[in-house]
Design an enzyme around this catalytic site. Sequence first.
Site, mmCIF file in Angstrom:
data_model
loop_
_atom_site.group_PDB
_atom_site.id
_atom_site.type_symbol
_atom_site.label_atom_id
_atom_site.label_comp_id
_atom_site.label_asym_id
_atom_site.label_seq_id
_atom_site.Cartn_x
_atom_site.Cartn_y
_atom_site.Cartn_z
ATOM 1 N N LYS A 105 35.250 -2.401 -47.049
ATOM 2 C CA LYS A 105 34.013 -2.810 -47.727
ATOM 3 C C LYS A 105 34.195 -4.191 -48.345
ATOM 4 C CE LYS A 105 30.578 -1.116 -51.095
ATOM 5 N NZ LYS A 105 30.223 -0.024 -52.035
ATOM 6 N N SER A 160 25.738 2.268 -51.361
ATOM 7 C CA SER A 160 25.893 0.879 -50.992
ATOM 8 C C SER A 160 26.945 0.645 -49.899
ATOM 9 C CB SER A 160 26.270 0.046 -52.220
ATOM 10 O OG SER A 160 27.534 0.432 -52.722
ATOM 11 N N SER A 176 27.933 5.831 -53.794
ATOM 12 C CA SER A 176 27.963 4.869 -52.685
ATOM 13 C C SER A 176 28.958 5.155 -51.574
ATOM 14 C CB SER A 176 28.236 3.466 -53.219
ATOM 15 O OG SER A 176 27.035 2.936 -53.685
HETATM 16 N N1 GLN Z 1 22.837 3.766 -55.609
HETATM 17 C C1 GLN Z 1 23.460 3.657 -56.894
HETATM 18 C C2 GLN Z 1 23.121 2.312 -57.485
HETATM 19 O O1 GLN Z 1 22.305 1.671 -56.958
HETATM 20 C C3 GLN Z 1 24.946 3.844 -56.762
HETATM 21 C C4 GLN Z 1 25.600 2.684 -56.145
HETATM 22 C C5 GLN Z 1 27.069 2.818 -56.081
HETATM 23 O O2 GLN Z 1 27.632 3.920 -56.134
HETATM 24 N N2 GLN Z 1 27.746 1.703 -56.004
HETATM 25 O O3 GLN Z 1 23.646 1.892 -58.464
#
Ligand code: GLN
Length: 486
Positions: A79, A154, A178
């Site tokens: 990532k 994400s 995410s």
């Molecule tokens: N979807 C959540 C957010 O927008 C979690 C994102 C994540 O785990 N990095 O913050």
Amino acid sequence: MSDLWRLTAHEAHEKLRAKEISSVELTQSVLDRVAEVEPKVHAYITTTPELALQQAREADQKYASGTATPLTGVPVAVKDLIVTGGTRTTAGSKILENFVPPYDSHVYQNLRRAGAVMVGKANMDEFAMGSSTEHSAFGPTHNPWNTALVPGGSSGGSAAAVAAGECLIALGSDTGGSIRQPASLCGAVGLDPTYGRVSRFGIIAFGSSLDQVGPIGRDVEDVATMLQCIAGHDERDSTSNPEPMPDLRHYLGRDIRGMKVGVPREYFISGMEPGVKARIDEALKTLESLGCEVDTSLSLPSTEHALAVYYIIAPSEASANLARYDGVKYGFSDRSGPTMWDNMEHTRAEGFGNEVKRRIMLGTYALSAGYYDAFYLKAQKVRTVINDEFNAAFAKYDVIVTPTSPTVAFPIGAKVDDPYAMYLNDVYTLPASVAGLPSISVPCGFSEGLPVGLQIIGKFFDEGRILQVASAYEAASGQRNLLAGL
Ligand code: GLN
């Protein structure tokens, strides 16, 4: 064999060890696959084919000299918020578009020590803020099961790369879901470790009391192998736990008879798709048939507050963490203004996308004098209540099982202009994140032709137990190594 990209990491390792294949052949097969499907999927921000082949040659030497370990020679996606020395690391943001780090993160160091091969840097929502990978400054990733749909986020690039055969296994990061949510939407296995299990040295920070790096793979064994490789104490991260990681292989393939499984009723809310509910009900029956005691009377009453708590704490921490991007130290810099202050303002206005700006404003507001007590402090108190409820439940249950996401993958564009609808994707993953607990998502069938995920949450530092349940469930359901038919 031209379709070596179909192998899981442990299958590939067996063939590499037996000298049936070389890592160069395996890596070339994955690179060919990337060339073929990447125009449709866009799982990567940066691909590193020359580096990958160089690392593959080194891996082949390790096999020749008998010093290979399970990830040696295995093509991996990383990532793009994981710092990789000499390879551009953007966090999905224009503000870091040209940032080439001079050092390696802890997790990448461990991968390299193990001899893994990096195929490229996976696409992601900017600074990991999002649930669809549409908030990437480099354009969205497409779900390999249906390219009109999002892969989740994400870590959508990592999950899509795994499901499309553009790597054998990947690293993602999880702040509120995410790793697990994109794994669920792409039919992969994703594990968010206990807070403190994996060092964040060299991880671009979003919410520092929540962020963890973890694996996304095509089966439970691969995820266990990757977690074993990256976990462990690191003195460069003060939140890294000194507790040694037990040998996770010990938990795989064991029976789960007599295990107590709690199913919290607050997770079965309106908004959950009927096809998702049907798959989860079947999965619970499978666990029962494996000898688990499944109790659906568990109540975790504060579950509904986890979303509000998360969307105060995560943006607050983000607003502080992102203050460093000012056009002076790293990356994108607008120097056209008359003063330093103008330049900082322009750099941030141009360099950050809308979702990131929204979070910085929310967080700055929640932390400001006069609102700190009402929002940030209150959220921290509710966070403690959520922790206490989980701890009380774990006095009775070995694991807690829930859906990973209320829906299957949704169309690109459907929620991107409605932040609240986007935030609701994480209702099932946020509580474990807020509590810092380990959790895994495993594929549990399909609804409308799209993958559904089952979430298994464990006690602190009990990754072994959730892997044990996941591995037994996977063996019974046969849901593994699911490759999308692109
Ligand atoms: N979807 C959540 C957010 O927008 C979690 C994102 C994540 O785990 N990095 O913050």
